[in-house]
Enzyme design. Structure first.
Site, PDB file in Angstrom:
ATOM      1  N   THR A 137      41.910  54.985  28.615  1.00 47.54           N
ATOM      2  CA  THR A 137      40.962  53.935  27.888  1.00 47.54           C
ATOM      3  C   THR A 137      41.548  52.622  28.257  1.00 47.54           C
ATOM      4  OG1 THR A 137      41.867  55.388  26.017  1.00 47.54           O
ATOM      5  CG2 THR A 137      40.173  53.679  25.539  1.00 47.54           C
TER       6      THR A 137
ATOM      7  N   ARG B 271      30.903  65.277  23.075  1.00 46.98           N
ATOM      8  CA  ARG B 271      32.180  65.006  22.342  1.00 46.98           C
ATOM      9  C   ARG B 271      32.382  63.435  22.480  1.00 46.98           C
ATOM     10  NH1 ARG B 271      37.167  62.227  24.074  1.00 46.98           N
ATOM     11  NH2 ARG B 271      38.902  62.804  22.927  1.00 46.98           N
ATOM     12  N   VAL B 272      32.740  62.931  21.222  1.00 52.27           N
ATOM     13  CA  VAL B 272      32.930  61.544  21.160  1.00 52.27           C
ATOM     14  C   VAL B 272      34.552  61.578  20.656  1.00 52.27           C
ATOM     15  CG1 VAL B 272      32.503  59.364  20.001  1.00 52.27           C
ATOM     16  CG2 VAL B 272      30.697  60.776  20.692  1.00 52.27           C
ATOM     17  N   GLY B 273      35.415  60.710  21.368  1.00 53.40           N
ATOM     18  CA  GLY B 273      36.789  60.339  20.983  1.00 53.40           C
ATOM     19  C   GLY B 273      36.894  59.281  19.895  1.00 53.40           C
ATOM     20  N   ASP B 274      38.080  58.860  19.827  1.00 54.13           N
ATOM     21  CA  ASP B 274      38.621  57.857  18.729  1.00 54.13           C
ATOM     22  C   ASP B 274      38.270  56.417  19.186  1.00 54.13           C
ATOM     23  OD1 ASP B 274      40.481  57.953  20.664  1.00 54.13           O
ATOM     24  OD2 ASP B 274      41.547  56.323  19.663  1.00 54.13           O
TER      25      ASP B 274
ATOM     26  N   THR C  55      44.997  54.224  22.652  1.00 52.99           N
ATOM     27  CA  THR C  55      44.847  54.887  23.857  1.00 52.99           C
ATOM     28  C   THR C  55      45.524  56.359  23.908  1.00 52.99           C
ATOM     29  OG1 THR C  55      45.135  54.937  26.269  1.00 52.99           O
ATOM     30  CG2 THR C  55      46.735  53.686  25.093  1.00 52.99           C
ATOM     31  N   GLY C  56      44.761  57.472  23.833  1.00 53.91           N
ATOM     32  CA  GLY C  56      45.722  58.661  23.944  1.00 53.91           C
ATOM     33  C   GLY C  56      44.710  59.739  23.623  1.00 53.91           C
TER      34      GLY C  56
ATOM     35  N   GLY D  76      42.452  61.595  21.618  1.00 53.67           N
ATOM     36  CA  GLY D  76      41.510  60.687  20.638  1.00 53.67           C
ATOM     37  C   GLY D  76      41.366  61.537  19.149  1.00 53.67           C
TER      38      GLY D  76
END
Length: 344
Positions: free
Chosen positions: A197, A225-228, A247-248, A250
């Site tokens: 990120t 898929r969607v992360g944070d 960042t990590g 998600g």
């Protein structure tokens, strides 16, 4: 005028003067956590450090010119999106189907306005589209084809999907697909742990905060898929007291609403920023099985950059106007250096 009214008027003027007092701008950036020292050759390390410094200089130039925190965040992230060394914009990773799906979000702490986009394939600088959602629509989040239709309407640059392809990211996907076929876990740490990120948080001369995050998602991801990163409160959040970009992994930032959790500790519980960030990033998330890092900034200019991996691309710039950049966990903490210089 009666004495009580005079006192009230002077008090009001004093409060107004205090609220408009000049603040020393501060900008922090990250380029992702999960850095593995053995995988970093000297040439790449030099490129990454130079890119982080350019991002800091670009964003800080906006802040020093009196521009709002949103402008500092946007300028810094545009630099990182254009650099193929980072999993955002030009250097985005590939999905299982061999496509690039990009997400981004930005939030203004002063007004709590936010803009977010997810699952786009042709937006050259996703952070610019997220900013346009904030400023030119009545919505907070747009996704996929609709987000790209909006980009055309507001003049945000679109490119052919081939623009995002880099050989490094393509080969990263090929290794992951081979491991999928063989039923083996992913050997690449970035792929296995879903790192990658870019983010920025800024404090402007008016004392206002902003946060932004942009990502190419995770290698080999499926099903949209969607992360944070584009989710307000999970990977990106700012209010009057605190700004955070994460960042990590998600899924864990989503489940802990990590960015919001940090800021609520600062705003409502009056927990010092560094402790608030560490409690979420280095305690809550690892306890659930996740990992990663974050950058955080409060309205007094205090900095926090916790991470629980071998490294995190990170840097900050403040009163001295000099970019400070670090990668590994054994490098001096720029935030600590700022405290020693009088960050209180």
């Amino acid at each position: 005028m009666k004495p009580l009214r005079v006192f009230a008027a002077l008090t009001a003027l004093g409060i107004a003067a205090m609220s408009h007092a000049a603040t020393t701008p501060v900008l922090i950036v990250h380029g992702g956590s999960g850095v593995i020292r053995r995988d970093m050759n000297p040439a790449k390390e030099k490129e990454v450090r130079a890119a982080l410094a350019r991002a800091l200089q670009s964003g800080y130039a906006q802040l020093k010119a009196g521009k709002p925190a949103l402008d500092g965040v946007t300028a810094a992230l545009t630099v990182l999106e254009d650099d193929p060394n980072f999993n955002a914009g030009k250097g985005s990773v590939f999905t299982h189907d061999g496509r690039n799906e990009l997400d981004a979000a930005i939030m203004d702490g002063d007004t709590l306005r936010a803009g977010s986009i997810a699952g786009v394939h042709r937006v050259k600088n996703p952070i610019l589209l997220a900013r346009a959602v904030l400023e030119k629509s009545q919505h907070v989040m747009l996704v996929g084809d609709g987000a790209e239709a909006f980009a055309r309407e507001v003049g945000v640059a679109l490119v052919d999907p081939s623009y995002f392809r880099t050989e490094q990211r393509w080969q990263q996907l090929q290794r992951a697909l081979k491991e999928d076929r063989e039923g083996r876990p992913h050997s690449d740490v970035e792929t296995a742990k879903h790192f990658g990120t870019v983010g920025a948080v800024a404090l402007d001369a008016q004392g206002h905060l902003a946060a932004g995050t942009s990502t190419g998602g995770m290698t080999d991801k499926r099903w949209g898929r969607v992360g944070d990163s584009p989710i307000i409160g999970a990977g990106t959040y700012a209010n009057a007291d605190c700004a955070v970009s994460g960042t990590g992994w998600g899924e864990f930032y989503l489940r802990t609403v990590a960015a919001h959790a940090i800021c609520m500790r600062v705003s409502l519980m009056h927990v010092p920023l560094e402790r608030a960030a560490a409690e979420v990033i280095n305690q809550e998330i690892p306890a659930m099985g996740g990992n990663g890092g974050a950058i955080a900034l409060d309205a007094k200019g205090h900095i926090a950059m916790p991470f629980n991996t071998d490294g995190m691309y990170r840097g900050w710039i403040g009163a001295d106007g000099v970019p400070h950049v670090a990668i590994y966990d054994d490098e001096p903490d720029p935030g600590a250096a700022q405290q020693e210089e009088g960050g209180e």
